[in-house]
Design a protein around this motif. Structure first.
Motif: not given
Length: 203
Positions: A1-2, A27-31, A33-34, A111-113
């Motif tokens: 979710m964005i 990792m790519l999706a986390e990046f 979406t934000h 990546m989330a961090l």
């Protein structure tokens, strides 16, 4: 979710870090979406501030702006640099996990961090709409302090490591962030000297 977790990282960071750890996201999706959306905040605000509002070097001094073309080029370059910087920061966090973590590395966590710890700085970029040196410095100081807090607070939760080891890991991560910041400043000087510097317009 964005842009999920963006509010929670401010209201209840411990709970949000735990929720982020449980997510099954690449990792790519986390990046994606934000970061692309959040980095637009300082990009657009600084463009408006330096090209439409202007600033003075001294109290009551001459108001100076950048030309629209110059401001656009510099803001686009800054946008690209921010995207690359946050991605590389996440890669460094994952790379260092081999030293500090005993469990299998999950690239999403690093990546989330990177993404969520830099979120306060990206949001503070809204101060760029009012290009006052002191106002922007204060905003970035507060945002930077909270980003450091998020790293120290989130590391043991996200990486599932003891507090003592997490402290060393976090300190190493912050050192890398500072080195990257200095490198970015040096790169900026090189780019400016290559003819992409700002064009000032006196009002």
């Amino acid at each position: 979710m964005i842009l999920d977790h963006t509010i929670g990282i401010f209201t209840n960071p411990d709970k949000e870090w735990a929720a982020i750890r449980k997510q099954d996201r690449s990792m790519l999706a986390e990046f994606l979406t934000h970061v692309p959306l959040l980095v637009l905040i300082p990009t657009i605000c600084f463009y408006y501030g330096v090209s439409q509002v202007g600033w003075t070097a001294t109290e009551g001094g001459e108001v100076i702006r950048l030309s629209s073309e110059s401001a656009m080029v510099l803001c686009v370059l800054s946008y690209g640099a921010a995207l690359v910087g946050i991605w590389v920061f996440g890669m460094f966090i994952n790379w260092m996990a081999e030293t500090y973590s005993d469990e299998k590395i999950n690239s999403h966590h690093g990546m989330a961090l990177s993404v969520y710890s830099t979120t306060p700085i990206m949001l503070a970029g809204a101060a760029g709409a009012f290009p006052s040196i002191w106002f922007n410095a204060a905003a970035m100081l507060v945002a930077g302090a909270y980003s450091v807090f998020l790293i120290y607070r989130g590391m043991p939760i996200l990486m599932n490591i003891p507090e003592e080891r997490a402290f060393m890991y976090s300190s190493s991560v912050i050192t890398v962030a500072l080195v990257m910041l200095v490198t970015l400043r040096v790169a900026t000087v090189i780019v400016w000297s290559a003819g992409v510097g700002p064009e000032y317009v006196a009002i």
